[in-house]
Write a protein that holds these residues in place. Structure first.
Motif, short mmCIF file in Angstrom:
data_model
loop_
_atom_site.label_atom_id
_atom_site.label_comp_id
_atom_site.label_asym_id
_atom_site.label_seq_id
_atom_site.Cartn_x
_atom_site.Cartn_y
_atom_site.Cartn_z
N ASP A 62 0.76 -1.24 -0.20
CA ASP A 62 0.03 -0.01 -0.01
C ASP A 62 0.94 1.28 -0.04
OD1 ASP A 62 -2.65 -1.20 0.08
OD2 ASP A 62 -2.43 -1.52 2.15
N THR A 63 0.62 2.11 -0.91
CA THR A 63 1.36 3.32 -0.94
C THR A 63 0.61 4.40 -1.66
OG1 THR A 63 3.65 4.33 -1.70
CG2 THR A 63 2.63 2.75 -3.27
N PRO A 64 0.54 5.42 -1.33
CA PRO A 64 -0.46 6.55 -1.79
C PRO A 64 -0.18 6.65 -3.10
CG PRO A 64 0.63 7.60 0.30
CD PRO A 64 1.18 6.33 -0.32
N ARG A 65 -1.41 7.09 -3.82
CA ARG A 65 -1.33 7.32 -5.39
C ARG A 65 -0.40 8.55 -5.60
NH1 ARG A 65 -5.22 11.01 -7.63
NH2 ARG A 65 -5.15 11.29 -10.01
N LEU A 66 0.42 8.57 -6.86
CA LEU A 66 1.04 9.60 -7.20
C LEU A 66 0.81 10.33 -8.26
CD1 LEU A 66 4.53 8.25 -6.76
CD2 LEU A 66 3.37 9.43 -5.21
N VAL A 67 0.83 11.79 -8.51
CA VAL A 67 0.40 12.60 -9.66
C VAL A 67 1.63 13.67 -9.98
CG1 VAL A 67 -1.95 12.39 -9.20
CG2 VAL A 67 -0.94 14.49 -8.12
N ALA A 68 1.57 14.11 -11.11
CA ALA A 68 2.48 15.60 -11.30
C ALA A 68 1.59 16.51 -11.18
CB ALA A 68 2.72 15.24 -12.81
N LEU A 69 2.04 17.43 -10.12
CA LEU A 69 0.99 18.82 -10.04
C LEU A 69 1.67 19.70 -10.74
CD1 LEU A 69 0.95 18.60 -6.13
CD2 LEU A 69 -0.84 18.13 -7.75
N VAL A 111 3.14 -4.55 12.86
CA VAL A 111 2.90 -4.93 11.48
C VAL A 111 1.48 -5.56 11.34
CG1 VAL A 111 3.91 -6.00 9.57
CG2 VAL A 111 5.34 -5.02 11.13
N PRO A 112 0.43 -5.25 10.77
CA PRO A 112 -0.84 -5.74 10.55
C PRO A 112 -0.89 -7.08 10.39
CG PRO A 112 -0.86 -3.48 9.95
CD PRO A 112 0.63 -3.82 9.76
N THR A 113 -0.01 -7.28 8.97
CA THR A 113 -0.13 -8.80 8.51
C THR A 113 0.88 -9.84 8.83
OG1 THR A 113 0.26 -7.96 6.45
CG2 THR A 113 -1.99 -8.13 6.76
N GLY A 114 1.79 -9.30 9.78
CA GLY A 114 3.10 -10.30 9.84
C GLY A 114 4.23 -10.01 9.04
N GLY A 115 5.17 -11.44 9.24
CA GLY A 115 6.25 -11.29 8.57
C GLY A 115 6.54 -11.19 7.10
N GLU A 116 5.44 -11.51 6.48
CA GLU A 116 5.76 -11.59 5.03
C GLU A 116 5.55 -9.98 4.23
OE1 GLU A 116 3.70 -13.08 0.77
OE2 GLU A 116 2.92 -13.87 2.64
N LEU A 117 4.91 -9.07 5.11
CA LEU A 117 4.64 -7.75 4.94
C LEU A 117 5.89 -7.13 5.16
CD1 LEU A 117 3.06 -5.03 3.76
CD2 LEU A 117 2.04 -5.03 6.19
N LEU A 141 3.27 4.86 7.38
CA LEU A 141 2.11 5.13 8.00
C LEU A 141 0.87 4.01 8.43
CD1 LEU A 141 1.29 8.25 5.70
CD2 LEU A 141 2.28 8.39 8.02
N ARG A 142 0.08 4.20 9.20
CA ARG A 142 -1.11 3.33 9.57
C ARG A 142 -2.24 4.19 9.22
NH1 ARG A 142 -0.85 -0.91 13.09
NH2 ARG A 142 -2.93 -1.17 12.42
N TRP A 143 -3.12 3.70 8.13
CA TRP A 143 -4.22 4.20 7.68
C TRP A 143 -5.27 3.00 7.43
CZ3 TRP A 143 -6.44 5.69 2.44
CH2 TRP A 143 -7.40 6.67 2.49
N HIS A 144 -6.39 3.31 8.21
CA HIS A 144 -7.38 2.28 8.38
C HIS A 144 -7.05 1.00 8.49
CE1 HIS A 144 -10.32 5.19 6.69
NE2 HIS A 144 -9.64 5.65 5.91
N GLY A 145 -6.01 0.89 9.64
CA GLY A 145 -5.60 -0.28 10.11
C GLY A 145 -4.61 -1.09 9.09
N ASP A 146 -4.22 -0.47 8.08
CA ASP A 146 -3.23 -1.13 7.22
C ASP A 146 -1.94 -0.05 7.07
OD1 ASP A 146 -4.94 -3.08 6.00
OD2 ASP A 146 -5.84 -1.50 4.67
N LEU A 147 -0.84 -0.62 6.79
CA LEU A 147 0.59 -0.23 6.91
C LEU A 147 0.86 0.11 5.21
CD1 LEU A 147 3.03 0.00 8.64
CD2 LEU A 147 3.97 -1.76 7.35
N TRP A 148 1.08 1.67 5.33
CA TRP A 148 1.29 2.13 4.01
C TRP A 148 2.80 2.75 3.83
CZ3 TRP A 148 -2.33 3.85 0.28
CH2 TRP A 148 -3.70 3.18 0.65
N VAL A 149 3.52 2.29 2.89
CA VAL A 149 4.91 2.96 2.71
C VAL A 149 4.95 4.18 1.93
CG1 VAL A 149 5.94 0.59 2.69
CG2 VAL A 149 5.32 1.54 0.60
N ILE A 150 5.78 5.11 2.33
CA ILE A 150 5.93 6.50 2.04
C ILE A 150 7.27 6.90 1.80
CG2 ILE A 150 3.60 7.31 2.65
CD1 ILE A 150 5.05 8.81 4.80
N ASP A 151 7.60 7.96 0.89
CA ASP A 151 8.97 8.74 0.98
C ASP A 151 9.99 7.67 0.50
OD1 ASP A 151 7.58 10.67 1.63
OD2 ASP A 151 8.16 10.77 3.93
#
Length: 256
Positions: A62-69, A111-117, A141-151
């Motif tokens: 899970d990672t946030p959607r990217l756009v060109a601004l 880590v919500p879903t364990g070692g594989e994540l 980040l944690r968002w809606h219970g999930d782990l998100w990778v950023i930056d």
């Protein structure tokens, strides 16, 4: 390439980041964290953000959607903060937008879903030579219970040496990666199985698709001697990543 939208309003700076990213609104009614092309780290940081972020998405993270601004520097006229004004004026054209996740909070150590994540994140960072996911700066980040990778701007360090011309991909291919400071190291499990799964998924064709997401405006062949055009520069990124994919010196060896 990633979608292009136009900035309609600058909302506020995020002073936690050294490059002073800011929250903006765009003409698609979206809210984004804007990473500016005029920031001190340079435009290649934006290239790394797109390549590694889009690769993360394709391997199931899970990672946030990217756009060109698209930014019109006239927007700076309405900002009282001189530091923000200078950054906006230095960043006309395309900047990077990271979808703003309302209500997200910093990683709390779970880590919500364990070692594989955890192993998937570790694999990605090792493959892309990301040095910026430590306890000092987890970039999770944690968002809606999930782990998100950023930056991911600190990854793909090899392109910062291209001011003198494209370097040898074989050197990056065998460059070891130090996992000792990684925030998820002690949570990773069965990295070998994860490596097998991702190695089958991450092909040269997929890498070509990922690199194609980078806007042409961020690929400046004039800053890389010996490179004719943006297409050749894209090919260099694919060559470096494909070369690394064929080796395993970079893959950490976990205890046990």
């Amino acid at each position: 390439m990633i979608e292009t939208v136009s900035v309609t309003r600058y909302i506020t700076p995020l002073r936690e980041g050294g490059s002073l990213p800011g929250v903006v609104e765009a003409d698609d009614l979206g809210t984004y964290v804007c990473k500016f092309r005029g920031a001190g780290q340079g435009i290649r940081v934006l290239v790394a953000e797109v390549i590694v972020g889009e690769l993360a998405r394709r391997i199931g993270l899970d990672t946030p959607r990217l756009v060109a601004l698209e930014l019109d520097p006239d927007i700076a006229r309405y900002e009282a903060d001189e530091e923000v004004q200078d950054l906006l004026n230095a960043s006309p054209g395309l900047n990077l937008g990271v979808d703003f996740l309302p209500g997200a909070f910093g990683w709390d150590g779970d880590v919500p879903t364990g070692g594989e994540l955890a192993s998937t994140v570790l694999w990605l960072d090792a493959f892309c030579a990301n040095v910026d996911r430590s306890w000092r700066n987890p970039n999770l980040l944690r968002w809606h219970g999930d782990l998100w990778v950023i930056d991911h701007g600190a990854a793909l360090y090899f392109h910062h040496a291209w001011a003198g011309g494209v370097t040898d991909p074989a050197r990056f291919a065998v460059q070891a990666w130090d996992p000792s400071d990684h925030v998820l190291l002690d949570r990773a499990q069965d990295l070998g199985a994860v490596d097998g799964r991702l190695s089958a998924l991450v092909t040269p064709e997929l890498l070509t698709e990922v690199v194609a997401q980078v806007p042409d405006a961020w690929l400046d062949p004039e800053s890389t001697p010996g490179v004719a055009d943006s297409a050749a520069l894209r090919a260099s990124y694919v060559e470096f990543l494909t070369a690394r994919l064929r080796t395993r010196q970079w893959l950490p060896k976990l205890a046990g």
